[in-house]
Design a protein around this motif. Structure first.
Motif, PDB file in Angstrom:
ATOM      1  N   GLY A   1     -36.210 -33.404  11.124  1.00  0.00           N
ATOM      2  CA  GLY A   1     -34.833 -33.862  10.899  1.00  0.00           C
ATOM      3  C   GLY A   1     -34.484 -33.942   9.425  1.00  0.00           C
ATOM      4  O   GLY A   1     -33.521 -33.312   8.966  1.00  0.00           O
ATOM      5  N   PRO A   2     -35.247 -34.705   8.622  1.00  0.00           N
ATOM      6  CA  PRO A   2     -34.969 -34.755   7.184  1.00  0.00           C
ATOM      7  C   PRO A   2     -35.085 -33.397   6.492  1.00  0.00           C
ATOM      8  O   PRO A   2     -34.348 -33.121   5.544  1.00  0.00           O
ATOM      9  N   ILE A   3     -36.004 -32.565   6.969  1.00  0.00           N
ATOM     10  CA  ILE A   3     -36.124 -31.221   6.392  1.00  0.00           C
ATOM     11  C   ILE A   3     -34.828 -30.445   6.622  1.00  0.00           C
ATOM     12  O   ILE A   3     -34.314 -29.788   5.715  1.00  0.00           O
ATOM     13  N   HIS A   4     -34.291 -30.525   7.829  1.00  0.00           N
ATOM     14  CA  HIS A   4     -33.052 -29.810   8.154  1.00  0.00           C
ATOM     15  C   HIS A   4     -31.882 -30.297   7.304  1.00  0.00           C
ATOM     16  O   HIS A   4     -31.133 -29.488   6.742  1.00  0.00           O
ATOM     17  N   THR A   5     -31.706 -31.611   7.220  1.00  0.00           N
ATOM     18  CA  THR A   5     -30.554 -32.127   6.468  1.00  0.00           C
ATOM     19  C   THR A   5     -30.677 -31.819   4.983  1.00  0.00           C
ATOM     20  O   THR A   5     -29.699 -31.454   4.330  1.00  0.00           O
ATOM     21  N   CYS A   6     -31.880 -31.954   4.441  1.00  0.00           N
ATOM     22  CA  CYS A   6     -32.073 -31.647   3.020  1.00  0.00           C
ATOM     23  C   CYS A   6     -31.823 -30.168   2.735  1.00  0.00           C
ATOM     24  O   CYS A   6     -31.225 -29.817   1.709  1.00  0.00           O
ATOM     25  N   LYS A   7     -32.263 -29.314   3.623  1.00  0.00           N
ATOM     26  CA  LYS A   7     -32.067 -27.875   3.441  1.00  0.00           C
ATOM     27  C   LYS A   7     -30.589 -27.526   3.303  1.00  0.00           C
ATOM     28  O   LYS A   7     -30.206 -26.661   2.510  1.00  0.00           O
ATOM     29  N   LEU A   8     -29.727 -28.207   4.052  1.00  0.00           N
ATOM     30  CA  LEU A   8     -28.312 -27.883   4.067  1.00  0.00           C
ATOM     31  C   LEU A   8     -27.480 -28.687   3.078  1.00  0.00           C
ATOM     32  O   LEU A   8     -26.453 -28.203   2.592  1.00  0.00           O
ATOM     33  N   ILE A   9     -27.906 -29.891   2.747  1.00  0.00           N
ATOM     34  CA  ILE A   9     -27.085 -30.756   1.900  1.00  0.00           C
ATOM     35  C   ILE A   9     -27.484 -30.697   0.429  1.00  0.00           C
ATOM     36  O   ILE A   9     -26.621 -30.812  -0.451  1.00  0.00           O
ATOM     37  N   LEU A  10     -28.739 -30.487   0.124  1.00  0.00           N
ATOM     38  CA  LEU A  10     -29.147 -30.411  -1.280  1.00  0.00           C
ATOM     39  C   LEU A  10     -28.400 -29.327  -2.063  1.00  0.00           C
ATOM     40  O   LEU A  10     -28.007 -29.574  -3.214  1.00  0.00           O
TER      41      LEU A  10
ATOM     42  N   ASN B   1     -15.060 -30.646   5.941  1.00  0.00           N
ATOM     43  CA  ASN B   1     -13.647 -30.438   6.278  1.00  0.00           C
ATOM     44  C   ASN B   1     -12.853 -31.734   6.143  1.00  0.00           C
ATOM     45  O   ASN B   1     -11.667 -31.715   5.816  1.00  0.00           O
ATOM     46  N   HIS B   2     -13.539 -32.848   6.372  1.00  0.00           N
ATOM     47  CA  HIS B   2     -12.854 -34.149   6.329  1.00  0.00           C
ATOM     48  C   HIS B   2     -12.888 -34.777   4.936  1.00  0.00           C
ATOM     49  O   HIS B   2     -11.867 -35.260   4.434  1.00  0.00           O
ATOM     50  N   PHE B   3     -14.061 -34.785   4.306  1.00  0.00           N
ATOM     51  CA  PHE B   3     -14.234 -35.490   3.035  1.00  0.00           C
ATOM     52  C   PHE B   3     -14.445 -34.567   1.829  1.00  0.00           C
ATOM     53  O   PHE B   3     -14.539 -35.038   0.698  1.00  0.00           O
ATOM     54  N   GLN B   4     -14.614 -33.265   2.066  1.00  0.00           N
ATOM     55  CA  GLN B   4     -14.755 -32.251   1.010  1.00  0.00           C
ATOM     56  C   GLN B   4     -16.088 -32.277   0.260  1.00  0.00           C
ATOM     57  O   GLN B   4     -16.418 -31.314  -0.433  1.00  0.00           O
ATOM     58  N   THR B   5     -16.844 -33.325   0.372  1.00  0.00           N
ATOM     59  CA  THR B   5     -18.104 -33.399  -0.367  1.00  0.00           C
ATOM     60  C   THR B   5     -19.085 -34.323   0.334  1.00  0.00           C
ATOM     61  O   THR B   5     -18.695 -35.111   1.205  1.00  0.00           O
ATOM     62  N   ILE B   6     -20.343 -34.216  -0.036  1.00  0.00           N
ATOM     63  CA  ILE B   6     -21.373 -35.174   0.386  1.00  0.00           C
ATOM     64  C   ILE B   6     -22.164 -35.531  -0.862  1.00  0.00           C
ATOM     65  O   ILE B   6     -22.813 -34.672  -1.468  1.00  0.00           O
ATOM     66  N   ASP B   7     -22.105 -36.783  -1.273  1.00  0.00           N
ATOM     67  CA  ASP B   7     -22.756 -37.234  -2.498  1.00  0.00           C
ATOM     68  C   ASP B   7     -24.093 -37.907  -2.241  1.00  0.00           C
ATOM     69  O   ASP B   7     -24.974 -37.905  -3.103  1.00  0.00           O
ATOM     70  N   VAL B   8     -24.210 -38.524  -1.075  1.00  0.00           N
ATOM     71  CA  VAL B   8     -25.396 -39.308  -0.734  1.00  0.00           C
ATOM     72  C   VAL B   8     -25.867 -38.910   0.662  1.00  0.00           C
ATOM     73  O   VAL B   8     -25.054 -38.772   1.582  1.00  0.00           O
ATOM     74  N   LEU B   9     -27.163 -38.715   0.811  1.00  0.00           N
ATOM     75  CA  LEU B   9     -27.766 -38.432   2.111  1.00  0.00           C
ATOM     76  C   LEU B   9     -28.802 -39.509   2.405  1.00  0.00           C
ATOM     77  O   LEU B   9     -29.715 -39.737   1.604  1.00  0.00           O
ATOM     78  N   VAL B  10     -28.654 -40.165   3.531  1.00  0.00           N
ATOM     79  CA  VAL B  10     -29.648 -41.137   3.984  1.00  0.00           C
ATOM     80  C   VAL B  10     -30.240 -40.645   5.296  1.00  0.00           C
ATOM     81  O   VAL B  10     -29.561 -40.618   6.326  1.00  0.00           O
ATOM     82  N   ASN B  11     -31.492 -40.227   5.246  1.00  0.00           N
ATOM     83  CA  ASN B  11     -32.194 -39.752   6.441  1.00  0.00           C
ATOM     84  C   ASN B  11     -32.840 -40.937   7.139  1.00  0.00           C
ATOM     85  O   ASN B  11     -33.983 -41.307   6.861  1.00  0.00           O
ATOM     86  N   ASN B  12     -32.075 -41.533   8.034  1.00  0.00           N
ATOM     87  CA  ASN B  12     -32.514 -42.754   8.702  1.00  0.00           C
ATOM     88  C   ASN B  12     -33.000 -42.529  10.136  1.00  0.00           C
ATOM     89  O   ASN B  12     -33.867 -43.257  10.607  1.00  0.00           O
ATOM     90  N   ALA B  13     -32.463 -41.546  10.828  1.00  0.00           N
ATOM     91  CA  ALA B  13     -32.777 -41.359  12.246  1.00  0.00           C
ATOM     92  C   ALA B  13     -34.286 -41.207  12.460  1.00  0.00           C
ATOM     93  O   ALA B  13     -34.965 -40.491  11.724  1.00  0.00           O
TER      94      ALA B  13
END
Length: 248
Positions: free
Chosen positions: A114-123, A76-88
């Motif tokens: 955590g990385p599985i969740h973010t990759c599932k939604l952002i890839l 909603n803020h940036f319209q896109t996600i180009d890079v994902l860094v799973n650091n937590a």
């Protein structure tokens, strides 16, 4: 990088904060994703003071619905996600036979799920956009093991395996999926571990060839390379940043 947008988990402090600052200095907009909104906002303030652009987003990576909401807010803020860094990440150093199931679950949920969740939604977003770079922060503990870190090592080994497999699957979409494996690093989490494991810093410094712990900027620099145009042909790799403690 033409104002790419980076989603960085655990960016409220330590390595995550330095990654956020480093990517912002390279002309990227930053989504500071963390469960601690106070420290997340501090990272945002730091990025803005240095001339960058960033927002803080609450994200509990152990919960798929929380990640989904964080991604929605980011879009909603940036319209896109180009890079994902799973650091937590999280750890508790103790002998395996003295560890308990509650600790196992927490480490697995944060470090691996955590990385599985973010990759599932952002890839899928990256596939749709025709561009994407993912850097997973693992650990050399996942490559060679580490006494007192059995479950942590297992999860970080899982992150490395996840990285390689996703790199193979995503190659057809021209997405780069890589992994940075830090050695012992001077972070708030490590300082917490040192508070109940006296002498751990000194003992590690003796066996690291460079005779010092990694600083967050050391890890951030490696991430900066892997998300840069110079790494367009690099995928499925694990880059150790350990001061020579491990050598591939």
């Amino acid at each position: 990088m033409n104002q790419r947008v980076a989603f960085v988990t655990g960016a409220g402090r330590g390595i995550g904060r330095e990654i956020a600052r480093t990517l912002a200095s390279r002309n990227m907009k930053i989504i500071v994703a963390d469960v601690n909104m106070e420290t997340a906002q501090q990272t945002v303030n730091s990025v803005k003071e240095e001339g960058g652009e960033a927002i803080a987003v609450f994200c509990d990576i152990t919960n798929l619905q929380s990640v989904e909401k964080a991604v929605e807010t980011s879009l909603n803020h940036f319209q896109t996600i180009d890079v994902l860094v799973n650091n937590a990440g999280w750890d508790k150093v103790e002998p395996f036979l003295k560890s308990e199931p509650d600790t196992w679950r927490k480490i697995v949920d944060i470090n691996l799920m955590g990385p599985i969740h973010t990759c599932k939604l952002i890839l899928p977003l990256m596939i749709e956009n025709g561009y994407g770079k993912v850097v997973n922060i693992a650990s050399d503990a996942g490559r060679v093991g580490s006494s007192g870190e059995s479950i942590y090592s297992a999860t970080k080994g899982g992150v490395i395996a996840l990285t390689k497999t996703l790199a193979r699957e995503m190659a057809r979409h021209k997405l780069n999926i890589n992994c940075v494996a830090p050695g012992p690093s001077d972070t708030p989490l490590f300082q917490e571990i040192g508070s109940y494991n006296k002498g751990i810093v000194q003992s590690l410094e003796k066996v690291i060839p460079f005779r010092r712990l990694a600083q967050p900027k050391d890890i951030a620099g490696a991430v900066g390379y892997l998300v840069s145009d110079e790494a367009e042909y690099v995928t499925g790799q694990t880059l150790s940043v350990s001061g020579g403690l491990t050598m591939a």
